[in-house]
Motif scaffolding. Structure first.
Motif, PDB file in Angstrom:
ATOM      1  N   HIS A   4      17.537   8.048   6.671  1.00  0.00           N
ATOM      2  CA  HIS A   4      18.289   6.820   6.373  1.00  0.00           C
ATOM      3  C   HIS A   4      17.556   5.561   6.813  1.00  0.00           C
ATOM      4  N   ASP A   5      16.815   5.634   7.904  1.00  0.00           N
ATOM      5  CA  ASP A   5      16.064   4.477   8.412  1.00  0.00           C
ATOM      6  C   ASP A   5      14.652   4.952   8.704  1.00  0.00           C
ATOM      7  N   VAL A   6      13.732   4.732   7.765  1.00  0.00           N
ATOM      8  CA  VAL A   6      12.381   5.266   7.897  1.00  0.00           C
ATOM      9  C   VAL A   6      11.629   4.634   9.067  1.00  0.00           C
ATOM     10  N   GLU A   7      11.870   3.362   9.361  1.00  0.00           N
ATOM     11  CA  GLU A   7      11.184   2.738  10.492  1.00  0.00           C
ATOM     12  C   GLU A   7      11.669   3.334  11.818  1.00  0.00           C
ATOM     13  N   ALA A   8      12.945   3.603  11.952  1.00  0.00           N
ATOM     14  CA  ALA A   8      13.472   4.249  13.164  1.00  0.00           C
ATOM     15  C   ALA A   8      12.908   5.669  13.281  1.00  0.00           C
ATOM     16  N   TYR A   9      12.818   6.363  12.170  1.00  0.00           N
ATOM     17  CA  TYR A   9      12.244   7.712  12.161  1.00  0.00           C
ATOM     18  C   TYR A   9      10.789   7.655  12.620  1.00  0.00           C
ATOM     19  N   ALA A  10      10.030   6.703  12.107  1.00  0.00           N
ATOM     20  CA  ALA A  10       8.623   6.561  12.491  1.00  0.00           C
ATOM     21  C   ALA A  10       8.494   6.250  13.983  1.00  0.00           C
ATOM     22  N   ARG A  11       9.410   5.449  14.529  1.00  0.00           N
ATOM     23  CA  ARG A  11       9.383   5.130  15.969  1.00  0.00           C
ATOM     24  C   ARG A  11       9.590   6.380  16.821  1.00  0.00           C
ATOM     25  N   GLN A  12      10.312   7.344  16.319  1.00  0.00           N
ATOM     26  CA  GLN A  12      10.491   8.600  17.054  1.00  0.00           C
ATOM     27  C   GLN A  12       9.183   9.389  17.129  1.00  0.00           C
ATOM     28  N   LEU A  13       8.322   9.179  16.155  1.00  0.00           N
ATOM     29  CA  LEU A  13       7.054   9.905  16.097  1.00  0.00           C
ATOM     30  C   LEU A  13       5.948   9.208  16.882  1.00  0.00           C
ATOM     31  N   HIS A  14       5.868   7.872  16.774  1.00  0.00           N
ATOM     32  CA  HIS A  14       4.737   7.104  17.306  1.00  0.00           C
ATOM     33  C   HIS A  14       5.174   5.664  17.597  1.00  0.00           C
ATOM     34  N   PRO A  15       4.233   4.848  18.111  1.00  0.00           N
ATOM     35  CA  PRO A  15       4.524   3.422  18.321  1.00  0.00           C
ATOM     36  C   PRO A  15       4.942   2.742  17.021  1.00  0.00           C
ATOM     37  N   PRO A  16       5.336   1.480  17.099  1.00  0.00           N
ATOM     38  CA  PRO A  16       5.919   0.786  15.930  1.00  0.00           C
ATOM     39  C   PRO A  16       5.072   0.819  14.655  1.00  0.00           C
ATOM     40  N   TYR A  17       5.753   1.130  13.591  1.00  0.00           N
ATOM     41  CA  TYR A  17       5.195   1.101  12.239  1.00  0.00           C
ATOM     42  C   TYR A  17       6.115   0.240  11.394  1.00  0.00           C
ATOM     43  N   ALA A  18       5.559  -0.355  10.365  1.00  0.00           N
ATOM     44  CA  ALA A  18       6.351  -1.167   9.448  1.00  0.00           C
ATOM     45  C   ALA A  18       6.102  -0.680   8.021  1.00  0.00           C
ATOM     46  N   VAL A  19       7.111  -0.802   7.191  1.00  0.00           N
ATOM     47  CA  VAL A  19       6.978  -0.410   5.793  1.00  0.00           C
ATOM     48  C   VAL A  19       5.992  -1.343   5.104  1.00  0.00           C
ATOM     49  N   VAL A  20       4.990  -0.771   4.457  1.00  0.00           N
ATOM     50  CA  VAL A  20       4.020  -1.566   3.698  1.00  0.00           C
ATOM     51  C   VAL A  20       4.150  -1.326   2.200  1.00  0.00           C
ATOM     52  N   GLY A  21       4.924  -0.309   1.825  1.00  0.00           N
ATOM     53  CA  GLY A  21       5.137  -0.051   0.410  1.00  0.00           C
ATOM     54  C   GLY A  21       6.198   1.013   0.199  1.00  0.00           C
ATOM     55  N   ALA A  22       6.853   0.937  -0.933  1.00  0.00           N
ATOM     56  CA  ALA A  22       7.858   1.933  -1.305  1.00  0.00           C
ATOM     57  C   ALA A  22       7.907   2.018  -2.826  1.00  0.00           C
ATOM     58  N   ALA A  23       8.013   3.243  -3.333  1.00  0.00           N
ATOM     59  CA  ALA A  23       8.088   3.449  -4.780  1.00  0.00           C
ATOM     60  C   ALA A  23       8.750   4.784  -5.066  1.00  0.00           C
ATOM     61  N   TYR A  24       9.818   4.746  -5.835  1.00  0.00           N
ATOM     62  CA  TYR A  24      10.508   5.946  -6.323  1.00  0.00           C
ATOM     63  C   TYR A  24      10.814   6.948  -5.200  1.00  0.00           C
ATOM     64  N   GLY A  25      11.237   6.456  -4.053  1.00  0.00           N
ATOM     65  CA  GLY A  25      11.619   7.325  -2.947  1.00  0.00           C
ATOM     66  C   GLY A  25      10.491   7.652  -1.987  1.00  0.00           C
ATOM     67  N   TYR A  26       9.276   7.290  -2.343  1.00  0.00           N
ATOM     68  CA  TYR A  26       8.142   7.463  -1.430  1.00  0.00           C
ATOM     69  C   TYR A  26       8.023   6.200  -0.594  1.00  0.00           C
ATOM     70  N   VAL A  27       7.696   6.365   0.696  1.00  0.00           N
ATOM     71  CA  VAL A  27       7.584   5.225   1.599  1.00  0.00           C
ATOM     72  C   VAL A  27       6.274   5.339   2.362  1.00  0.00           C
ATOM     73  N   LEU A  28       5.577   4.211   2.471  1.00  0.00           N
ATOM     74  CA  LEU A  28       4.336   4.129   3.228  1.00  0.00           C
ATOM     75  C   LEU A  28       4.545   3.153   4.371  1.00  0.00           C
ATOM     76  N   LEU A  29       4.262   3.614   5.592  1.00  0.00           N
ATOM     77  CA  LEU A  29       4.388   2.775   6.780  1.00  0.00           C
ATOM     78  C   LEU A  29       3.024   2.622   7.422  1.00  0.00           C
ATOM     79  N   GLY A  30       2.710   1.416   7.861  1.00  0.00           N
ATOM     80  CA  GLY A  30       1.438   1.151   8.530  1.00  0.00           C
ATOM     81  C   GLY A  30       1.660   0.821   9.984  1.00  0.00           C
ATOM     82  N   ARG A  31       0.719   1.191  10.811  1.00  0.00           N
ATOM     83  CA  ARG A  31       0.800   0.910  12.246  1.00  0.00           C
ATOM     84  C   ARG A  31       0.715  -0.590  12.465  1.00  0.00           C
ATOM     85  N   ARG A  32       1.571  -1.092  13.307  1.00  0.00           N
ATOM     86  CA  ARG A  32       1.556  -2.545  13.604  1.00  0.00           C
ATOM     87  C   ARG A  32       0.472  -2.894  14.573  1.00  0.00           C
TER      88      ARG A  32
END
Length: 85
Positions: A57-85
């Motif tokens: 439901h919240d991909v940035e919160a999910y990414a924070r559980q895995l590693h330091p802060p990431y931000a969404v850099v792209g999204a398309a048709y349900g795929y999400v790309l997050l980059g390290r801040r």
């Protein structure tokens, strides 16, 4: 080229990426790919997720559980790309 492929082109060759099945199949030939949740000793450059099921439901919160802060850099048709801040 599909919107998903264009988005994944934002990941430079040789980058480290933690990904699930959908994105990993598109990145493995040109990036260092780790299965989501297994890159404990590495902080990858990107996290790429197939979230077409909307189970995350919240991909940035999910990414924070895995590693330091990431931000969404792209999204398309349900795929999400997050980059390290």
């Amino acid at each position: 080229m599909s919107a998903v492929e264009r988005m994944l082109k934002l990941v430079p060759d040789g980058a480290s990426v933690e990904a699930n099945t959908g994105p990993s199949t598109r990145l493995i030939s040109r990036c260092r790919v780790f299965w989501v949740g297994t890159a404990h000793s590495v902080t990858p450059d990107f996290i790429a997720l197939d979230n077409t099921s909307r189970s995350i439901h919240d991909v940035e919160a999910y990414a924070r559980q895995l590693h330091p802060p990431y931000a969404v850099v792209g999204a398309a048709y349900g795929y999400v790309l997050l980059g390290r801040r």
